[in-house]
Enzyme design. Structure first.
Site: not given
Length: 425
Positions: A14, A141, A242, A271
């Site tokens: 990013y 997302y 998710d 994660k």
């Protein structure tokens, strides 16, 4: 460290290659602190993108890596298996909702979402139906790979420039009733209408349970998830949750879907699964879904990452799950939430703050205009904290081990940062 080489040749996430954002050189990390080569000691407010829940340089996780690497760091998972994978999958089956009996290991969160979507498509293919669409909510997302991007909000996310290149799925307005607010039945109307209209061509509904992460850090009411599960049952649709960002205690429950007391058909985790030590993820599903997939034309599920079931990652993940229980993660997360509850609402009195919200070890401050990233990042580093905002959101997801005084200091630095006009574009 050759920081000039980094700036000239390494493309960070990013950021631009033409005028890259500054990168701060880390020499080492320990407990809940990052140490820069330039001498600064920073309180970590990000858990390295929400993964390092036990902090850094943990002796038990270090030992897990060291002991495993002496026997094998990796072997292929096709036609072979090993104890680290078996032990990890035993733990995952035990701690996730009871109906989730089958575990497909993947090597990143985005890949676990790809796996979940392919599972749903192949499930219906095996039943003789070519269902090609997914329903999801706006402000969601799900990752940076193509299928994951296709179920990420095409208008309100970092992936909007790919619109037109990605498969087009069906988006409904995201719930607006906050977690702590009184439930508004109108929140369900859009999803209900969409399912009634499109269910015949839909493979699954996919969403982040309770907390929408990088799409907006929105925290919504559990009743939405409860009613969505009922709608999926009524219309014979699969439900994918998710839990990559929310899993392993971050919201105050081991998995966020527990806030609504529902069981999905497919769940993605990642994660924090390894405590931030290795990249690893998993997609869990029911026996019914798995067996249906494998009853179809292919006779198996058509997916197999090279590093699937990596022994090193599996072993450290198992030890990370041990630490969760051993270190009483729930009381630590409750302490963090109590500080958020006490201190964050007062930030609403500040000029640029438009909203604050929190749940578990997630604290979010939304401001009224995008932050000036280089300026606000430099301020945080100068004042001894690592906080990485994006857009209009300044948020903290600290390691669970973070002392109360450090949580309070992180909030104090946010309080000071939002009062400086140079920190906004």
């Amino acid at each position: 460290m050759d920081i000039q080489f980094d700036r000239q040749h390494i493309w960070h996430p990013y950021t631009s290659t033409i005028n890259p954002l500054p990168c701060y050189p880390v020499s080492h990390a320990d407990n809940n602190h990052l140490y820069l080569e330039t001498g600064e000691k920073l309180i970590d407010g990000m858990s390295s993108w929400w993964a390092a829940i036990h902090g850094y340089n943990h002796p038990e996780l270090n030992h897990a890596v060291e002991s495993q690497i002496k026997s094998m760091s990796h072997v292929m998972f096709g036609g072979l298996t090993h104890q680290p994978a078996v032990e990890l999958c035993k733990r995952l089956v035990k701690i996730t909702p009871p109906s989730l009996e089958k575990v497909f290991l993947a090597d990143s969160g985005s890949v676990s979402v790809e796996v979940a979507l392919k599972m749903a498509l192949q499930y219906w293919h095996a039943l003789g139906e070519a269902r090609s669409k997914f329903i999801t909510v706006r402000h969601g997302y799900h990752g940076d790979t193509f299928a994951a991007m296709s179920v990420t909000d095409p208008d309100n996310s970092m992936h909007k420039l790919y619109k037109g290149f990605l498969p087009e799925h069906i988006f409904v307005d995201s719930p607006v009733t906050g977690f702590w607010q009184e439930w508004q039945e109108s929140d369900m109307q859009g999803m209900k209408q969409c399912i009634e209209e499109h269910s015949h061509n839909v493979a699954a509904v996919i969403l982040e349970p309770i907390v929408q992460g990088a799409g907006g850090m929105r925290i919504y009411h559990p009743e939405y998830l409860r009613q969505l599960r009922t709608l999926c049952n009524q219309h014979n649709l699969l439900l994918i949750v998710d839990e990559i960002a929310t899993g392993f205690g971050r919201t105050g429950k081991l998995f966020a879907c527990e806030h609504a007391d529902i069981e999905p058909d497919i769940m993605c985790v990642g994660k924090a699964i390894t405590g931030g030590y290795m990249t690893l993820a998993a997609t869990l599903t029911t026996k019914k879904v798995a067996d249906t997939v494998c009853s179809g034309e292919a006779g198996c599920f058509m997916h197999g990452p090279t590093f699937m079931g990596n022994p090193l990652a599996c072993h450290v993940a198992t030890k990370s799950l041990d630490l969760l229980t051993k270190n009483d993660w729930q009381s630590k997360v409750e302490t963090i939430e109590a500080i958020f509850k006490k201190q964050l609402p007062s930030l609403m009195n500040l000029k640029h703050v438009s909203d604050v919200r929190y749940l578990g070890a997630i604290g979010v401050i939304e401001v009224d205009q995008p932050v000036n990233m280089p300026e606000i990042q430099a301020f945080f580093v100068k004042n001894g904290v690592w906080i990485r905002p994006f857009g209009k959101l300044i948020y903290i997801m600290p390691p669970y081990i973070t002392p109360a005084s450090d949580i309070e200091y992180l909030i104090q630095m946010i309080r000071e940062a939002v009062q400086i006009s140079a920190h906004f574009q």
